[in-house]
Design a protein around this motif. Structure first.
Motif: not given
Ligand code: AMP
Ligand code: GLY
Length: 421
Positions: A109, A112-113, A253-254, A257, A261
């Motif tokens: 993850l 990817k982000y 951002p987490t 993300a 998803e």
């Protein structure tokens, strides 16, 4: 409102204590709880993995909010079971708790982000892991069992031989069980560590005050890794500049993300960060409050915890401003001799009455049980002696002073918690 807390450690005692402060709460249950929690909550003889029975209990008693403290039931899907029954529950669903449940997932993850973390490779085959390790030029290297391993599945290997031995232990001998079916091999980072716990409602995030964990068993960060031997909040290394960076590059951002998803996260995200020369990086995510981070952060939180947890469930966290007192809190863990390896249980604890009526000083129980009228040790981490003070030095002095009131056979603790000079 009736509240049910699931778990039995120092974190759950702190959660029960925080809920007990809420004027909205008139009854607290805790399953299975411990001797200290039994003073403020009714203990329920159910284990944290009995999801259906726990949900039956919550239905029967008209529980308005269930708070899950531990990682195992969250990763196992307790929240999904409760939601299916129409019960209000605080914590991530199974598809979001994977953020902690699989390090392979969380590393992927972050890659990817573009969330800063140590570079890594993932392996499901021991032979491939061995050839990769053999090709490495730089040591130490960090090996991590991908699944849950009670905070013990991380090995820092100084050279190739210990890395090969570590891979054999994790993937070959399955020292951490199924957690080692997959293994992450990670770049070794250096720097100060910071714990930041945050409330998340799927979309918005509100961080709590920072904390610092003391993971090793011995003074001066020596000895084996433990679940945490002490903690202090706030963390002096976590400056406003660092906070700004983390908000922009890591925290929001987490959350975004996970949402992108299709794994909307509601509950607590615990960011384990390392402040490296190249900036803050994520060491790990947890999907719950830290233990003993909760013990030092919650006493400094001014909000009603029930309001905040409900906002997470309802997706209205943007309407909440978290407030923390401008002071410090220190927790010193009193452990059983031998922890985190083998230790004896059933030792009588004396001195607990000295905390009655004490202000700004708390004795959070972790591994304790009743034996007749006596409180006895029943785990590796036994008590978390916690004190608020004007600053870290003041809080530290008070916590260690109070720790001296408690005696039990084999008691040991670190002497350098919150020592910053
Ligand atoms: P974790 O369970 O992932 O937080 O790891 C436990 C501890 O191992 C951390 O608190 C760090 O002290 C250490 N650790 C984990 N990952 C790394 C890394 N990439 N570099 C250096 N130390 C690490
Ligand atoms: N104290 C670290 C943890 O709860 O994982």
């Amino acid at each position: 409102m009736k509240v049910l807390i699931v778990g039995s450690g120092g974190r759950e005692h702190a959660l029960a204590w925080a809920c007990a402060r809420s004027p909205r709460v008139d009854k607290i249950y805790c399953a299975p709880g411990n001797a200290g929690i039994s003073k403020i909550a009714e203990l329920v003889p159910l284990k944290a993995d009995q999801f259906e029975e726990l949900a039956d209990f919550a239905m029967e008693k008209g529980v308005g909010l269930t708070v899950v403290g531990m990682d195992d039931p969250l990763v196992g899907g307790i929240v999904d079971v409760f939601e299916k029954r129409g019960l209000r529950v605080f914590g991530p669903r199974r598809n979001a708790a994977i953020l902690e449940g699989s390090k392979a997932f969380s590393k992927e993850l972050m890659k990817k982000y573009g969330i800063p973390t140590a570079s890594y490779e993932t392996f499901t085959d021991l032979g491939e892991a061995r050839s990769y390790l053999t090709s490495l030029e730089k040591f130490p290297v960090v090996l991590k069992a991908s699944g849950l391993a009670l905070g013990k599945g991380v090995l820092i290997c100084e050279d190739l031989q210990s890395a090969l031995d570590g891979a054999q232990a994790i993937m070959g001998e399955k020292k951490f069980g199924q957690a080692g079916d997959e293994m992450v091999v990670e770049e070794f980072l250096t720097g100060r560590e910071v714990s930041v716990l945050s409330f998340v409602d799927g979309t918005h995030i509100r961080e709590m005050s920072s904390a610092q964990d003391y993971k090793r068993a011995g003074d001066g960060d020596t000895g084996l890794n433990t679940g945490g031997m002490g903690n202090v909040s706030p963390n002096p290394w976590y400056t406003e500049d660092i906070q700004r960076f983390c908000r922009e590059k890591i925290f929001q951002p987490t959350v975004d993300a996970m949402k992108a998803e299709g794994r909307e996260f509601k509950g607590v995200i615990f960011f384990g960060l390392m402040l490296t020369e190249d900036g803050p990086k994520v060491l790990e995510y947890n999907c719950r409050f830290g233990d003993p981070e909760a013990q030092v952060v919650l006493p400094r939180m001014e909000n009603d915890i029930v309001d905040v947890m409900e906002a997470c469930i309802d997706g209205t966290l943007d309407q909440i401003e978290l407030r923390f007192t401008d002071n410090a809190c220190v927790c010193v863990v009193l452990a059983s001799g031998g922890y985190p390896s083998s230790y004896e249980k059933g030792k009588v604890i004396s001195g607990l009455e000295s905390f009655e009526g004490m202000k700004n000083c708390y004795c959070f129980h972790a591994g304790t049980a009743m034996q007749g009228d006596a409180v006895v040790t029943s785990g590796g981490r036994v008590l978390g002696i916690t004190a608020l003070g004007a600053d870290t030095e003041d809080a530290r002095r008070k916590a260690y002073g109070a720790a001296g009131n408690i005696e039990f056979d084999g008691k040991y603790y670190r002497h350098d918690i919150a020592e910053f000079h």
